[in-house]
Motif scaffolding. Sequence first.
Motif, PDB file in Angstrom:
ATOM      1  N   GLU A   7      13.777  41.640  11.307  1.00 28.66           N
ATOM      2  CA  GLU A   7      13.242  40.297  11.537  1.00 28.66           C
ATOM      3  C   GLU A   7      14.083  39.492  12.528  1.00 28.66           C
ATOM      4  N   PHE A   8      15.331  39.925  12.755  1.00 23.78           N
ATOM      5  CA  PHE A   8      16.205  39.223  13.694  1.00 23.78           C
ATOM      6  C   PHE A   8      16.270  39.891  15.066  1.00 23.78           C
ATOM      7  N   SER A   9      15.601  41.014  15.199  1.00 19.71           N
ATOM      8  CA  SER A   9      15.666  41.782  16.443  1.00 19.71           C
ATOM      9  C   SER A   9      14.600  41.285  17.413  1.00 19.71           C
ATOM     10  N   HIS A  10      14.986  40.359  18.272  1.00 13.59           N
ATOM     11  CA  HIS A  10      14.058  39.801  19.253  1.00 13.59           C
ATOM     12  C   HIS A  10      14.853  39.276  20.443  1.00 13.59           C
ATOM     13  N   ARG A  11      14.168  38.762  21.413  1.00 16.14           N
ATOM     14  CA  ARG A  11      14.799  38.211  22.621  1.00 16.14           C
ATOM     15  C   ARG A  11      15.706  37.045  22.240  1.00 16.14           C
ATOM     16  N   VAL A  12      16.923  37.060  22.768  1.00 18.35           N
ATOM     17  CA  VAL A  12      17.899  36.018  22.456  1.00 18.35           C
ATOM     18  C   VAL A  12      18.397  35.405  23.764  1.00 18.35           C
ATOM     19  N   THR A  13      18.641  34.106  23.731  1.00 21.19           N
ATOM     20  CA  THR A  13      19.139  33.389  24.896  1.00 21.19           C
ATOM     21  C   THR A  13      20.518  32.798  24.593  1.00 21.19           C
ATOM     22  N   THR A  14      21.406  32.873  25.559  1.00 25.02           N
ATOM     23  CA  THR A  14      22.743  32.293  25.399  1.00 25.02           C
ATOM     24  C   THR A  14      23.187  31.698  26.724  1.00 25.02           C
ATOM     25  N   LYS A  15      24.333  31.054  26.703  1.00 21.84           N
ATOM     26  CA  LYS A  15      24.919  30.481  27.924  1.00 21.84           C
ATOM     27  C   LYS A  15      26.358  30.958  28.061  1.00 21.84           C
ATOM     28  N   THR A  16      26.795  31.088  29.294  1.00 26.56           N
ATOM     29  CA  THR A  16      28.171  31.486  29.548  1.00 26.56           C
ATOM     30  C   THR A  16      28.680  30.756  30.778  1.00 26.56           C
ATOM     31  N   ASN A  17      30.004  30.720  30.933  1.00 29.20           N
ATOM     32  CA  ASN A  17      30.619  30.146  32.128  1.00 29.20           C
ATOM     33  C   ASN A  17      32.000  30.755  32.303  1.00 29.20           C
ATOM     34  N   PRO A  18      32.656  30.513  33.442  1.00 29.26           N
ATOM     35  CA  PRO A  18      33.963  31.134  33.703  1.00 29.26           C
ATOM     36  C   PRO A  18      35.024  30.847  32.654  1.00 29.26           C
ATOM     37  N   LYS A  19      34.877  29.755  31.903  1.00 32.65           N
ATOM     38  CA  LYS A  19      35.863  29.430  30.882  1.00 32.65           C
ATOM     39  C   LYS A  19      35.747  30.306  29.643  1.00 32.65           C
ATOM     40  N   ASP A  20      34.720  31.149  29.577  1.00 36.89           N
ATOM     41  CA  ASP A  20      34.636  32.134  28.496  1.00 36.89           C
ATOM     42  C   ASP A  20      35.737  33.188  28.624  1.00 36.89           C
ATOM     43  N   ILE A  21      36.342  33.282  29.795  1.00 34.71           N
ATOM     44  CA  ILE A  21      37.419  34.245  30.039  1.00 34.71           C
ATOM     45  C   ILE A  21      38.760  33.567  29.794  1.00 34.71           C
ATOM     46  N   GLU A  22      39.634  34.239  29.057  1.00 37.67           N
ATOM     47  CA  GLU A  22      40.988  33.729  28.807  1.00 37.67           C
ATOM     48  C   GLU A  22      41.882  34.209  29.952  1.00 37.67           C
ATOM     49  N   TRP A  23      41.896  33.463  31.035  1.00 37.03           N
ATOM     50  CA  TRP A  23      42.532  33.894  32.282  1.00 37.03           C
ATOM     51  C   TRP A  23      44.037  34.069  32.161  1.00 37.03           C
ATOM     52  N   LYS A  24      44.685  33.436  31.204  1.00 32.62           N
ATOM     53  CA  LYS A  24      46.141  33.486  31.078  1.00 32.62           C
ATOM     54  C   LYS A  24      46.622  34.622  30.172  1.00 32.62           C
ATOM     55  N   SER A  25      45.736  35.504  29.759  1.00 38.80           N
ATOM     56  CA  SER A  25      46.094  36.543  28.795  1.00 38.80           C
ATOM     57  C   SER A  25      46.721  37.764  29.465  1.00 38.80           C
ATOM     58  N   GLY A  26      47.412  38.562  28.653  1.00 44.91           N
ATOM     59  CA  GLY A  26      47.935  39.841  29.120  1.00 44.91           C
ATOM     60  C   GLY A  26      49.195  39.734  29.949  1.00 44.91           C
ATOM     61  N   LYS A  27      49.655  40.899  30.433  1.00 44.81           N
ATOM     62  CA  LYS A  27      50.877  40.971  31.233  1.00 44.81           C
ATOM     63  C   LYS A  27      50.644  40.517  32.681  1.00 44.81           C
ATOM     64  N   ASN A  28      49.381  40.566  33.133  1.00 43.58           N
ATOM     65  CA  ASN A  28      49.069  40.191  34.511  1.00 43.58           C
ATOM     66  C   ASN A  28      47.965  39.136  34.528  1.00 43.58           C
ATOM     67  N   PRO A  29      48.283  37.932  34.057  1.00 47.55           N
ATOM     68  CA  PRO A  29      47.258  36.877  34.036  1.00 47.55           C
ATOM     69  C   PRO A  29      46.818  36.495  35.449  1.00 47.55           C
ATOM     70  N   ILE A  30      45.634  35.940  35.544  1.00 47.47           N
ATOM     71  CA  ILE A  30      45.089  35.499  36.834  1.00 47.47           C
ATOM     72  C   ILE A  30      45.132  33.977  36.876  1.00 47.47           C
ATOM     73  N   SER A  31      45.758  33.442  37.888  1.00 43.05           N
ATOM     74  CA  SER A  31      45.834  31.991  38.019  1.00 43.05           C
ATOM     75  C   SER A  31      44.527  31.449  38.594  1.00 43.05           C
ATOM     76  N   VAL A  32      43.913  30.553  37.863  1.00 39.89           N
ATOM     77  CA  VAL A  32      42.691  29.897  38.362  1.00 39.89           C
ATOM     78  C   VAL A  32      42.918  28.387  38.476  1.00 39.89           C
ATOM     79  N   GLU A  33      44.187  27.994  38.479  1.00 39.23           N
ATOM     80  CA  GLU A  33      44.509  26.579  38.626  1.00 39.23           C
ATOM     81  C   GLU A  33      44.037  26.073  39.989  1.00 39.23           C
ATOM     82  N   GLY A  34      43.272  25.039  39.963  1.00 42.86           N
ATOM     83  CA  GLY A  34      42.759  24.455  41.197  1.00 42.86           C
ATOM     84  C   GLY A  34      41.496  25.099  41.727  1.00 42.86           C
ATOM     85  N   VAL A  35      41.042  26.190  41.092  1.00 41.54           N
ATOM     86  CA  VAL A  35      39.805  26.838  41.543  1.00 41.54           C
ATOM     87  C   VAL A  35      38.612  25.955  41.190  1.00 41.54           C
ATOM     88  N   GLN A  36      37.822  25.610  42.170  1.00 41.75           N
ATOM     89  CA  GLN A  36      36.685  24.714  41.966  1.00 41.75           C
ATOM     90  C   GLN A  36      35.361  25.449  41.802  1.00 41.75           C
TER      91      GLN A  36
END
Length: 330
Positions: A170-199
């Motif tokens: 009964e729950f198996s149907h088309r689903v809609t969601t939203k996403t944006n770049p902030k869904d990514i934790e850019w500061k994680s891991g040993k090699n984080p990616i700096s997005v400071e100032g990225v517009q």
Amino acid sequence: MEQCNDFMFLGTEAICLGRVGDDFWCTDPSGDPNGTFWLQGCHMVHCAYNSLWMGNFIHPDWDMFQSTHPCAAFHAASRAISGGPIYVSDSVGKHNFDLLKRLVLPDGSILRCEYYALPTRGCLFEDPLHDGKTMLKIWNLNRYTGVIGVFNCQGGGWCRESRCNKCAAEFSHRVTTKTNPKDIEWKSGKNPISVEGVQVFALYFSEAKKLVLSKPTDNVEIALEPFNFELITVSPVKILPGNSIQFAPIGLVNMLNCGGTIQSVAYDGSQSWVRIGVRGAGEMKMYASEKPRACKVDENDVAFNYEGLVVVVHVPWSSQSGLSTVEYWF
């Protein structure tokens, strides 16, 4: 499945890799014909959420799958960005090579992410298996790009009453969601990616084959049918110093983890060139606000297409290492 106390306390002293989910079940051992589908969503959700805990002391392994299974591409997409090993349990002579080539380079190596995949914050305390509205969203990092995986896993899971996994059609149907770049934790891991100032970020949708420019907080809507997916490569847009040309490398889009093909990025504003180190072969795409006057692969002039702010160049497998240099001259 490597989730017992013995393994947690003793096994991790010997190895760094551990399974974070139940077995891959190609069919339901209880006989439910729909289990061929809803069990795949269970597997994916369990691996993603278990990684929140187990990823702190082992490297998560999302298990095998079969390349000819009806949900093979669904599984392949999650393995491509899981950050763990990729392996299949195909029967001899039964292989989907077109799908496998989106995971594996000609030399047999894979494009592993820099981190291990985790659920996005927005779906941490939701139910992506049987609430009929939540999509599983996972994120990971490559060297220069982030990636978001969106999966419609609705249709079955753990039943508290029967104390087992069961279908919830009964729950198996088309689903809609939203996403944006902030869904990514850019500061994680040993090699984080700096997005400071990225517009602005360039978002490339692997299945829809489209590019979307997004501000950090702009939401992009995605709708998926049951057991379908979308992989979104998220590339911070850079500006060539001294002029207004914007660019963002996407990678070899014939690979599921296309951002993982980018090995280096260099640019010179005074001479107006961008140089991308690429590993693999296929269709290289890059966002550019202006059409280049020339493109080169390994210092040789090559033909290119420019449409919809995207530069497309074909990159051959040029050496034993599979490394190529793609240059864009503006």
